[in-house]
Design a protein around this motif. Structure first.
Motif, PDB file in Angstrom:
ATOM      1  N   ALA A 187       0.809  -1.209   0.000  1.00 22.69           N
ATOM      2  CA  ALA A 187       0.000   0.000   0.000  1.00 22.69           C
ATOM      3  C   ALA A 187       0.847   1.267   0.000  1.00 22.69           C
ATOM      4  O   ALA A 187       0.378   2.332  -0.394  1.00 22.69           O
ATOM      5  N   VAL A 188       2.099   1.137   0.397  1.00 26.89           N
ATOM      6  CA  VAL A 188       2.974   2.309   0.468  1.00 26.89           C
ATOM      7  C   VAL A 188       3.148   2.957  -0.891  1.00 26.89           C
ATOM      8  O   VAL A 188       3.279   4.172  -1.006  1.00 26.89           O
ATOM      9  N   GLY A 189       3.135   2.144  -1.952  1.00 29.20           N
ATOM     10  CA  GLY A 189       3.391   2.678  -3.284  1.00 29.20           C
ATOM     11  C   GLY A 189       2.200   3.327  -3.948  1.00 29.20           C
ATOM     12  O   GLY A 189       2.340   3.947  -5.010  1.00 29.20           O
ATOM     13  N   ALA A 190       1.014   3.204  -3.358  1.00 30.78           N
ATOM     14  CA  ALA A 190      -0.180   3.757  -3.987  1.00 30.78           C
ATOM     15  C   ALA A 190      -0.210   5.266  -3.851  1.00 30.78           C
ATOM     16  O   ALA A 190       0.263   5.828  -2.866  1.00 30.78           O
ATOM     17  N   ARG A 191      -0.776   5.924  -4.856  1.00 26.58           N
ATOM     18  CA  ARG A 191      -0.785   7.386  -4.899  1.00 26.58           C
ATOM     19  C   ARG A 191      -2.107   7.960  -4.402  1.00 26.58           C
ATOM     20  O   ARG A 191      -2.130   8.891  -3.600  1.00 26.58           O
ATOM     21  N   SER A 192      -3.202   7.409  -4.887  1.00 27.32           N
ATOM     22  CA  SER A 192      -4.524   7.916  -4.515  1.00 27.32           C
ATOM     23  C   SER A 192      -5.427   6.744  -4.161  1.00 27.32           C
ATOM     24  O   SER A 192      -5.312   5.674  -4.757  1.00 27.32           O
ATOM     25  N   TRP A 193      -6.340   7.003  -3.223  1.00 29.36           N
ATOM     26  CA  TRP A 193      -7.218   5.949  -2.730  1.00 29.36           C
ATOM     27  C   TRP A 193      -8.671   6.367  -2.861  1.00 29.36           C
ATOM     28  O   TRP A 193      -9.026   7.535  -2.667  1.00 29.36           O
ATOM     29  N   GLY A 194      -9.513   5.374  -3.152  1.00 34.95           N
ATOM     30  CA  GLY A 194     -10.940   5.583  -3.034  1.00 34.95           C
ATOM     31  C   GLY A 194     -11.398   5.120  -1.667  1.00 34.95           C
ATOM     32  O   GLY A 194     -10.640   4.542  -0.891  1.00 34.95           O
ATOM     33  N   GLN A 195     -12.678   5.359  -1.371  1.00 36.52           N
ATOM     34  CA  GLN A 195     -13.210   4.840  -0.118  1.00 36.52           C
ATOM     35  C   GLN A 195     -13.395   3.343  -0.280  1.00 36.52           C
ATOM     36  O   GLN A 195     -13.433   2.838  -1.384  1.00 36.52           O
ATOM     37  N   GLY A 196     -13.457   2.613   0.783  1.00 39.77           N
ATOM     38  CA  GLY A 196     -13.568   1.164   0.705  1.00 39.77           C
ATOM     39  C   GLY A 196     -14.990   0.693   0.538  1.00 39.77           C
ATOM     40  O   GLY A 196     -15.959   1.412   0.793  1.00 39.77           O
ATOM     41  N   THR A 197     -15.095  -0.559   0.118  1.00 42.23           N
ATOM     42  CA  THR A 197     -16.391  -1.223   0.044  1.00 42.23           C
ATOM     43  C   THR A 197     -16.248  -2.571   0.729  1.00 42.23           C
ATOM     44  O   THR A 197     -15.294  -3.310   0.485  1.00 42.23           O
ATOM     45  N   LEU A 198     -17.188  -2.889   1.621  1.00 37.20           N
ATOM     46  CA  LEU A 198     -17.059  -4.067   2.468  1.00 37.20           C
ATOM     47  C   LEU A 198     -17.577  -5.309   1.759  1.00 37.20           C
ATOM     48  O   LEU A 198     -18.696  -5.320   1.237  1.00 37.20           O
ATOM     49  N   VAL A 199     -16.751  -6.334   1.773  1.00 41.05           N
ATOM     50  CA  VAL A 199     -17.131  -7.654   1.260  1.00 41.05           C
ATOM     51  C   VAL A 199     -17.127  -8.622   2.432  1.00 41.05           C
ATOM     52  O   VAL A 199     -16.114  -8.760   3.114  1.00 41.05           O
ATOM     53  N   THR A 200     -18.252  -9.273   2.656  1.00 41.35           N
ATOM     54  CA  THR A 200     -18.367 -10.245   3.736  1.00 41.35           C
ATOM     55  C   THR A 200     -18.774 -11.582   3.131  1.00 41.35           C
ATOM     56  O   THR A 200     -19.798 -11.668   2.447  1.00 41.35           O
ATOM     57  N   VAL A 201     -17.965 -12.603   3.381  1.00 46.78           N
ATOM     58  CA  VAL A 201     -18.235 -13.939   2.858  1.00 46.78           C
ATOM     59  C   VAL A 201     -18.564 -14.840   4.034  1.00 46.78           C
ATOM     60  O   VAL A 201     -17.723 -15.057   4.912  1.00 46.78           O
ATOM     61  N   SER A 202     -19.753 -15.363   4.043  1.00 46.05           N
ATOM     62  CA  SER A 202     -20.178 -16.231   5.137  1.00 46.05           C
ATOM     63  C   SER A 202     -19.915 -17.688   4.799  1.00 46.05           C
ATOM     64  O   SER A 202     -19.977 -18.096   3.634  1.00 46.05           O
ATOM     65  N   SER A 203     -19.632 -18.456   5.833  1.00 46.56           N
ATOM     66  CA  SER A 203     -19.306 -19.877   5.615  1.00 46.56           C
ATOM     67  C   SER A 203     -20.561 -20.735   5.656  1.00 46.56           C
ATOM     68  O   SER A 203     -21.628 -20.299   6.007  1.00 46.56           O
TER      69      SER A 203
END
Length: 121
Positions: free
Chosen positions: A105-121
């Motif tokens: 992640a150190v090399g990234a220049r710009s970020w968007g907001q995150g989106t949550l992914v939840t995988v249920s078992s």
């Protein structure tokens, strides 16, 4: 550059999701578009990257064969198709731009907001 991620949600193990990163304001420093993810209590990790012009792709080993990154220049969008999802894929997923190939992640220049992914078992 402005990045906006969407498409996260709750899915059962073995299911699929497609994440979208809407891109605007690309500059000459945004040669590679990436997806990262961050699980609770863990560091943000590289998942996949694609060169915007050439279309060449890279993946972290844990998602090879299951995830596919793509970009549609005409739509100014980058996609992450995620198949055969596992509970360990649960995380907040972020899109990010970088001048070149990155592995952290150190090399990234710009970020968007995150989106949550939840995988249920």
């Amino acid at each position: 550059v402005q990045l906006q991620a969407s498409g996260g949600g709750l899915v059962q193990a073995g299911g699929s999701l497609r994440l979208t990163c809407a891109v605007s304001g690309l500059t000459t420093s945004d040669n590679v578009m990436n997806w990262f993810r961050q699980a609770p209590g863990k560091e943000r990790e590289f998942v996949a990257g694609i060169r915007w012009r050439e279309g060449t792709k890279r993946y972290v080993d844990s998602v090879k064969g299951r995830f596919t990154i793509s970009r549609v220049s005409a739509e100014n969008a980058v996609y992450l198709q995620m198949n055969s999802l596992k509970p360990e894929d649960t995380a907040v997923y972020y899109c990010a731009s970088s001048p070149g190939v990155v592995t952290t992640a150190v090399g990234a220049r710009s970020w968007g907001q995150g989106t949550l992914v939840t995988v249920s078992s």
